[in-house]
Write an enzyme that holds these catalytic residues in place. Structure first.
Site, PDB file in Angstrom:
ATOM      1  CB  SER A  15      34.509  48.117  67.330  1.00 47.15           C
ATOM      2  OG  SER A  15      35.273  46.970  67.551  1.00 47.15           O
ATOM      3  CG  HIS A  30      41.841  46.351  71.293  1.00 48.35           C
ATOM      4  ND1 HIS A  30      41.987  45.932  69.991  1.00 48.35           N
ATOM      5  CD2 HIS A  30      40.912  45.534  71.852  1.00 48.35           C
ATOM      6  CE1 HIS A  30      41.179  44.908  69.766  1.00 48.35           C
ATOM      7  NE2 HIS A  30      40.519  44.643  70.882  1.00 48.35           N
ATOM      8  CE  LYS A  39      35.395  51.377  64.604  1.00 46.82           C
ATOM      9  NZ  LYS A  39      34.392  51.662  63.581  1.00 46.82           N
TER      10      LYS A  39
HETATM   11  P1  NAP Z   1      32.717  47.667  56.212  1.00 45.75           P
HETATM   12  O1  NAP Z   1      32.308  46.539  55.302  1.00 45.75           O
HETATM   13  O2  NAP Z   1      34.193  47.900  56.400  1.00 45.75           O
HETATM   14  O3  NAP Z   1      32.028  49.004  55.668  1.00 45.75           O
HETATM   15  C1  NAP Z   1      32.465  50.293  55.998  1.00 45.75           C
HETATM   16  C2  NAP Z   1      31.682  51.259  55.112  1.00 45.75           C
HETATM   17  O4  NAP Z   1      32.098  52.605  55.370  1.00 45.75           O
HETATM   18  C3  NAP Z   1      31.854  51.018  53.603  1.00 45.75           C
HETATM   19  O5  NAP Z   1      30.590  50.956  52.997  1.00 45.75           O
HETATM   20  C4  NAP Z   1      32.608  52.256  53.141  1.00 45.75           C
HETATM   21  O6  NAP Z   1      32.283  52.633  51.816  1.00 45.75           O
HETATM   22  C5  NAP Z   1      32.080  53.282  54.125  1.00 45.75           C
HETATM   23  N1  NAP Z   1      32.920  54.482  54.172  1.00 45.75           N
HETATM   24  C6  NAP Z   1      34.212  54.580  54.608  1.00 45.75           C
HETATM   25  N2  NAP Z   1      34.647  55.844  54.483  1.00 45.75           N
HETATM   26  C7  NAP Z   1      33.608  56.564  53.964  1.00 45.75           C
HETATM   27  C8  NAP Z   1      33.428  57.926  53.591  1.00 45.75           C
HETATM   28  N3  NAP Z   1      34.424  58.823  53.739  1.00 45.75           N
HETATM   29  N4  NAP Z   1      32.225  58.328  53.114  1.00 45.75           N
HETATM   30  C9  NAP Z   1      31.213  57.434  52.957  1.00 45.75           C
HETATM   31  N5  NAP Z   1      31.314  56.123  53.278  1.00 45.75           N
HETATM   32  C10 NAP Z   1      32.502  55.698  53.764  1.00 45.75           C
HETATM   33  O7  NAP Z   1      32.006  47.498  57.615  1.00 45.75           O
HETATM   34  P2  NAP Z   1      31.768  46.162  58.470  1.00 45.75           P
HETATM   35  O8  NAP Z   1      32.968  45.275  58.413  1.00 45.75           O
HETATM   36  O9  NAP Z   1      30.442  45.621  58.122  1.00 45.75           O
HETATM   37  O10 NAP Z   1      31.757  46.766  59.962  1.00 45.75           O
HETATM   38  C11 NAP Z   1      30.654  47.528  60.442  1.00 45.75           C
HETATM   39  C12 NAP Z   1      31.050  48.257  61.711  1.00 45.75           C
HETATM   40  O11 NAP Z   1      31.364  47.290  62.715  1.00 45.75           O
HETATM   41  C13 NAP Z   1      32.299  49.133  61.579  1.00 45.75           C
HETATM   42  O12 NAP Z   1      32.158  50.278  62.376  1.00 45.75           O
HETATM   43  C14 NAP Z   1      33.391  48.253  62.140  1.00 45.75           C
HETATM   44  O13 NAP Z   1      34.499  48.996  62.633  1.00 45.75           O
HETATM   45  C15 NAP Z   1      32.641  47.591  63.274  1.00 45.75           C
HETATM   46  N6  NAP Z   1      33.220  46.337  63.784  1.00 45.75           N
HETATM   47  C16 NAP Z   1      33.964  45.534  63.016  1.00 45.75           C
HETATM   48  C17 NAP Z   1      34.478  44.337  63.545  1.00 45.75           C
HETATM   49  C18 NAP Z   1      35.222  43.338  62.703  1.00 45.75           C
HETATM   50  O14 NAP Z   1      35.459  42.209  63.194  1.00 45.75           O
HETATM   51  N7  NAP Z   1      35.583  43.674  61.494  1.00 45.75           N
HETATM   52  C19 NAP Z   1      34.228  44.011  64.882  1.00 45.75           C
HETATM   53  C20 NAP Z   1      33.422  44.865  65.635  1.00 45.75           C
HETATM   54  C21 NAP Z   1      32.927  46.014  65.079  1.00 45.75           C
HETATM   55  P3  NAP Z   1      32.746  51.729  50.537  1.00 45.75           P
HETATM   56  O15 NAP Z   1      31.725  50.609  50.485  1.00 45.75           O
HETATM   57  O16 NAP Z   1      32.644  52.676  49.411  1.00 45.75           O
HETATM   58  O17 NAP Z   1      34.134  51.233  50.817  1.00 45.75           O
END
Ligand code: NAP
Length: 258
Positions: free
Chosen positions: A132, A140, A154
């Site tokens: 991110s 932040h 991260k």
């Molecule tokens: P997400 O939908 O929140 O998915 C996170 C995944 O991590 C889920 O599949 C979850 O499993 C898995 N997970 C968490 N703990 C785990 C564990 N202990 N063992 C195995 N799997 C585990 O992700 P996203 O929103 O698409 O985001 C993708 C990336 O972009 C992340 O790194 C996020 O921080 C980053 N990002 C997000 C934003 C934003 O606006 N949200 C902005 C910039 C970057 P489950 O499916 O079982 O829950």
């Protein structure tokens, strides 16, 4: 003709992870894909029986090793997921907590380190890590969420990946949107300069589908190797925008190191 790359995607049931799996599946000549998930039910609801699935937890390294055996590349799309404590009262901000075992330190740092170490032990050559933007700013607001310091953890994991000796591509996305991909100009940067100075004041966001395309292209394009970069998109239909199709040229603009 070369063999397809064997790729493991962790966080495969996540919103971006599932898109990456689907995009890799659509290119069978180039990729064979596996998913690493903690819920078999969630995964089969999403993928049916079309994807080989490994069920485990990134906190448990012994569950990672079988999933990584024979893989050429690993895509890390796991992330800590904050939960709202309770619906906020009118006029109040919502409060968040991380579940037990699911703090950013546990997931975004130790969990990613476990994956990097297991990949190295399995002979994986290239890791693509989606992170991110915002990690250069300790103040932040995302760091204050449930006192999790998520962007700090991260970034520490990114530094570990760079020092691992494996080929890396670190993709630090702007705010993620559930919008169609392939319709925008993508812009890369470094050190959060796009957050400080967004070109023409555009929103610092990007569709998850575009991030998934960047992941797929990073697995293919040599210019993405050993690079770390921020990425956002111009709004769809932005005057003068040219939809990004040449990912090699995009990656040429990025640089090695944190
Ligand atoms: P997400 O939908 O929140 O998915 C996170 C995944 O991590 C889920 O599949 C979850 O499993 C898995 N997970 C968490 N703990 C785990 C564990 N202990 N063992 C195995 N799997 C585990 O992700 P996203 O929103 O698409 O985001 C993708 C990336 O972009 C992340 O790194 C996020 O921080 C980053 N990002 C997000 C934003 C934003 O606006 N949200 C902005 C910039 C970057 P489950 O499916 O079982 O829950």
């Amino acid at each position: 003709m070369t063999n397809p790359l064997q790729v493991l995607v962790t966080g495969a049931t996540g919103r971006t992870g599932a898109l990456v799996v689907q995009k890799l599946q659509q290119r069978p000549a180039q990729f064979t894909v596996r998913g690493f998930v903690r819920s078999g039910q969630k995964a089969s609801d999403r993928f049916g029986t079309t994807v080989p699935l490994y069920i485990g937890d990134i906190a448990q390294p012994d569950t990672l090793s079988p999933a990584l055996a024979g893989c050429d590349a690993l895509v890390i799309l796991t992330s800590a997921i904050p939960q709202m404590k309770a619906p906020p009262k009118p006029g109040q901000r919502p409060e968040f907590i991380y579940p037990e075992g699911g703090t950013p330190e546990q997931v975004d740092y130790h969990g990613q380190l476990n994956q990097i170490a297991a990949a190295k032990a399995a002979g994986v050559k290239h890791i693509v890590l989606v992170g991110s933007m915002g990690g250069t700013n300790e103040q932040h607001p995302l760091n204050r969420m449930a006192n999790g310091n998520i962007l700090i953890w991260k970034r520490k994991a990114e530094a570990y990946l760079i020092s691992s000796g494996l080929d890396y591509t670190i993709i630090r996305a702007g705010g993620l949107q559930d919008q169609p991909g392939g319709q925008r100009e993508l812009i890369v940067g470094k050190d959060d300069t796009l957050l400080a100075h967004p070109p023409d004041g555009i929103p610092t966001s990007i569709p998850r589908a575009d991030v998934a395309d960047v992941v797929v292209q990073a697995l293919l394009e040599p210019a993405a190797r050993n690079k770390a970069f921020d990425v956002i998109s111009k709004p769809e239909g932005n005057p003068g925008a040219v939809v990004t199709t040449d990912f090699g040229a995009l990656f040429e603009q990025t640089t090695p190191g944190l």
